[in-house]
Write a protein that holds these residues in place. Structure first.
Motif, PDB file in Angstrom:
ATOM      1  N   GLU A   1       5.339   3.674   4.025  1.00  0.00           N
ATOM      2  CA  GLU A   1       4.680   3.257   2.782  1.00  0.00           C
ATOM      3  C   GLU A   1       5.193   4.005   1.548  1.00  0.00           C
ATOM      4  OE1 GLU A   1       1.520   5.992   4.771  1.00  0.00           O
ATOM      5  OE2 GLU A   1       3.285   4.798   5.342  1.00  0.00           O
TER       6      GLU A   1
ATOM      7  N   ARG B   1       4.115   4.575  -5.472  1.00  0.00           N
ATOM      8  CA  ARG B   1       2.935   5.171  -4.847  1.00  0.00           C
ATOM      9  C   ARG B   1       2.928   6.692  -5.033  1.00  0.00           C
ATOM     10  NH1 ARG B   1       3.948   1.095  -0.728  1.00  0.00           N
ATOM     11  NH2 ARG B   1       2.321  -0.501  -0.944  1.00  0.00           N
TER      12      ARG B   1
ATOM     13  N   GLU C   1       1.482  -2.386  -4.547  1.00  0.00           N
ATOM     14  CA  GLU C   1       0.806  -3.265  -3.587  1.00  0.00           C
ATOM     15  C   GLU C   1       1.286  -4.711  -3.707  1.00  0.00           C
ATOM     16  OE1 GLU C   1      -2.035  -2.734  -1.015  1.00  0.00           O
ATOM     17  OE2 GLU C   1      -0.415  -1.279  -1.153  1.00  0.00           O
TER      18      GLU C   1
ATOM     19  N   SER D   1       2.363  -4.526   0.416  1.00  0.00           N
ATOM     20  CA  SER D   1       0.995  -4.035   0.564  1.00  0.00           C
ATOM     21  C   SER D   1       0.822  -3.151   1.796  1.00  0.00           C
ATOM     22  CB  SER D   1       0.026  -5.218   0.654  1.00  0.00           C
ATOM     23  OG  SER D   1      -1.296  -4.745   0.845  1.00  0.00           O
ATOM     24  N   VAL D   2      -0.024  -2.112   1.633  1.00  0.00           N
ATOM     25  CA  VAL D   2      -0.406  -1.270   2.772  1.00  0.00           C
ATOM     26  C   VAL D   2      -1.775  -1.679   3.304  1.00  0.00           C
ATOM     27  CG1 VAL D   2       0.968   0.706   2.054  1.00  0.00           C
ATOM     28  CG2 VAL D   2      -1.395   0.466   1.221  1.00  0.00           C
ATOM     29  N   GLY D   3      -2.422  -2.641   2.632  1.00  0.00           N
ATOM     30  CA  GLY D   3      -3.700  -3.165   3.110  1.00  0.00           C
ATOM     31  C   GLY D   3      -4.899  -2.548   2.418  1.00  0.00           C
TER      32      GLY D   3
ATOM     33  N   ASP E   1      -7.621  -1.477   3.708  1.00  0.00           N
ATOM     34  CA  ASP E   1      -8.291  -0.410   4.445  1.00  0.00           C
ATOM     35  C   ASP E   1      -7.430   0.852   4.566  1.00  0.00           C
ATOM     36  OD1 ASP E   1      -6.390  -1.511   6.065  1.00  0.00           O
ATOM     37  OD2 ASP E   1      -7.648  -1.594   7.871  1.00  0.00           O
ATOM     38  N   TYR E   2      -6.406   0.970   3.724  1.00  0.00           N
ATOM     39  CA  TYR E   2      -5.484   2.108   3.803  1.00  0.00           C
ATOM     40  C   TYR E   2      -6.202   3.418   3.446  1.00  0.00           C
ATOM     41  CZ  TYR E   2      -1.530   5.205   2.804  1.00  0.00           C
ATOM     42  OH  TYR E   2      -0.643   6.257   2.786  1.00  0.00           O
ATOM     43  N   THR E   3      -5.955   4.448   4.248  1.00  0.00           N
ATOM     44  CA  THR E   3      -6.487   5.775   3.977  1.00  0.00           C
ATOM     45  C   THR E   3      -5.342   6.771   3.923  1.00  0.00           C
ATOM     46  OG1 THR E   3      -8.626   5.375   5.030  1.00  0.00           O
ATOM     47  CG2 THR E   3      -7.930   7.667   4.840  1.00  0.00           C
ATOM     48  N   LEU E   4      -5.216   7.458   2.807  1.00  0.00           N
ATOM     49  CA  LEU E   4      -4.202   8.499   2.629  1.00  0.00           C
ATOM     50  C   LEU E   4      -4.700   9.780   3.291  1.00  0.00           C
ATOM     51  CD1 LEU E   4      -1.553   9.466   1.182  1.00  0.00           C
ATOM     52  CD2 LEU E   4      -3.055  10.216  -0.680  1.00  0.00           C
TER      53      LEU E   4
ATOM     54  N   ILE F   1      -8.682   3.775  -2.922  1.00  0.00           N
ATOM     55  CA  ILE F   1      -8.209   3.793  -1.534  1.00  0.00           C
ATOM     56  C   ILE F   1      -8.933   4.928  -0.815  1.00  0.00           C
ATOM     57  CG2 ILE F   1      -5.926   2.895  -2.115  1.00  0.00           C
ATOM     58  CD1 ILE F   1      -4.862   5.775  -1.822  1.00  0.00           C
TER      59      ILE F   1
END
Length: 540
Positions: free
Chosen positions: A303, A312, A373, A377-379, A381-384, A411
């Motif tokens: 990502e 990002r 995005e 896109s990473v979606g 529901d993406y969590t860093l 996010i």
């Protein structure tokens, strides 16, 4: 992890000049003399908050703070750094050149290792060649990349040769005016013949030429150093020894120091930032140091690759409110970063083109994230994840960073803990961290180059995010070959412009040396690199 002044280093010299570092002079005494009654020394054992070294205790393998503090006290080099960061001769008699490329080094006669064998020119030559050779898989190999004959892709033999027992020569690939300043770093320490007989086991029972020797190493618990009989250099121990105590909680260490059960605390936990100077008074340490903290962006995370990945990186940087975090969480003991180096290093600048990504800009950050995005896109529901070790005080700042990232980028963001520092380092080094991760850099020697090459140079020993840029590498090489420090400084600034374009790491803040000591000890001083200068501490 340092006095309120700029660091003094070895300046540039012109072509056809020669550098001669005057010998500091032998003390003419052994350890027994140094602790004799009436010469200002003491016999108490000084305890210091520390942790378990990650690697064997050798100059070629140790590249982290816990092991580093041990190594620089049980070994000696050609030069050592004083509290202000100036190089002073230790084993060296002279370091000379006529062109900044071909160097002749003469060592003082009579130095020995802790096993009684002599320190000779070959002790340096053999150690340097061993560490620099890729086949030997040494963590510190990268620090020899400026030598002629070096290779990071195949076995090689750098151009370092012994002339006689006390003289050797070194040939650099390109001229470097600050070469003598390198030589106080641990990678350039000499090694005895015993190391080459059994390198694998040597690190458990190391033999050095420093002011102390290793008495015992109780893993994950305690490292004990004792003054070395026979050391006649300038760093004479003024105490009866050092105990490096491995704590798993910094708050526990701090409370032990307040109670007099721990003598020296190199790092104050964030829970005490608001009170430690009042509690400790003159025994509190809060001074600039050559330290920066970043969040590294691993090149193995999909990502953060390509154009969308750079957006990002920029968005995350712009979503971090450095001013608020350093003021509210650290009570002014941190300074928001404006470049990749440190304010105590000559050449530091607040105006590197591209550094605006370090300014808090919630709207701009969200716009960049959304644009990335739209590209890939990473979606929703993406969590860093931001990873670090849980046995030190890092969750508070990670939580603070995540708060604004969640709020501004919309996010998920969370702390990804590793139980111990050693576990974290192993996961990082094997490329198994599933997210961004903490990176803290304590300079090896006081120069801009040391904040850039070892961390971001292709294949560098501390390039933990595996960043690689031909453009950046070329700029580092150009700066290293500069005819003077002024030219080199401008080129290092240009190298930072490339880093701001790519953001392999996201600078957070510069750290002060924040520590303290109990009323059980005296003559405590923290150096330019934030480490306590252990050999001069006294304790009755």
């Amino acid at each position: 992890m340092t006095p309120r002044r700029r660091l003094a280093g070895i300046g540039a010299f012109t072509l056809a000049s020669a550098l001669l570092l005057s010998a500091c002079g032998d003390s003419g005494s052994d350890e027994g003399d140094s602790t004799a009654e009436g010469d200002g020394a003491s016999t108490g054992i000084v305890s210091v908050n520390s942790g378990e070294p990650q690697n064997p205790l050798t100059p070629g393998m140790t590249n982290e703070v816990y092991g580093g503090l041990v190594v620089k006290n049980i070994y000696s080099g050609l030069v050592y750094y004083d509290a202000d960061g100036a190089a002073q001769n230790e084993i060296a008699e002279s370091i000379e050149t006529e062109d900044n490329k071909s160097w002749t080094i003469t060592i003082q006669d009579g130095w020995t290792f802790s096993d009684g064998t002599p320190v000779t020119a070959a002790s340096f030559v053999d150690a340097w060649k061993f560490i620099a050779n890729l086949d030997n898989a040494q963590n510190q190999q990268y620090f020899f990349n400026g030598f002629a004959g070096f290779s990071d892709s195949e076995a090689s033999d750098i151009e370092v040769e012994a002339v006689d027992e006390t003289t050797f020569t070194a040939e650099l690939a390109e001229p470097s005016a600050d070469f003598p300043l390198w030589l106080g770093y641990t990678a350039f320490f000499p090694m005895p013949e015993a190391f080459f007989e059994d390198p694998d086991s040597f690190g458990e029972t190391p033999i050095g030429a420093g002011p102390y020797e290793l008495e015992s190493w109780e893993h994950d618990s305690l490292i004990t150093l004792i003054p070395r009989e026979g050391y006649e250099g300038p760093r004479q121990p003024a105490n009866g020894g050092i105990e490096m105590v491995a704590y798993t909680e910094e708050d526990t260490a701090y409370n032990d120091m307040l109670d007099g059960n721990l003598d020296v605390l190199p790092n104050v936990p964030s829970s005490a930032f608001a009170t430690f100077e009042e509690q400790l008074g003159e025994r509190a340490v809060n001074q600039p140091a050559a330290l920066i903290q970043v969040v590294n962006v691993p090149e193995w995370l999909p990502e953060f690759q390509g154009e969308a990945g750079v957006m990002r990186r920029q968005a995350i940087s712009m979503a971090i409110d450095r001013d608020t975090i350093t003021e509210t969480l650290y009570n002014g003991s941190r300074t928001p970063a404006t470049d990749f180096t440190s304010p105590v290093i000559d050449g530091y600048s607040e105006e590197i083109p591209g550094s605006e990504v370090l300014e808090y800009d919630p709207a701009g950050a969200k716009e960049l994230w959304d644009e990335a995005e739209s590209m890939e896109s990473v979606g929703d529901d993406y969590t860093l994840k931001i990873a670090s070790n849980a046995d030190s005080d890092h969750q508070d700042w990670v939580d603070a960073v995540c708060n604004t990232i969640r709020q501004d980028l919309e996010i998920g963001c969370e702390f990804a803990p590793y139980t111990t520092f050693d576990e974290f380092l192993n996961a990082r080094d094997s490329g198994e961290v599933e997210g961004l991760f903490r990176g803290g850099w304590q300079a090896d020697w006081p120069s801009m180059s040391n904040f850039l090459g070892p961390i971001y140079g292709s294949g560098a020993g501390s390039n933990d995010a595996q960043y690689s840029s031909e453009e950046f590498d070329a700029k580092l090489a150009e700066a290293g070959a500069a005819p003077d420090t002024e030219t080199a400084t401008e080129l290092y600034k240009e190298a930072q412009e490339i880093l701001f374009q790519d953001l392999p790491g996201i600078p957070l803040w510069y750290q002060n040396a924040t520590g303290g000591y109990a009323d059980t000890v005296e003559n405590v001083q923290f150096g330019w690199d934030s480490d306590p200068i252990l050999y001069q501490i006294t304790k009755e």
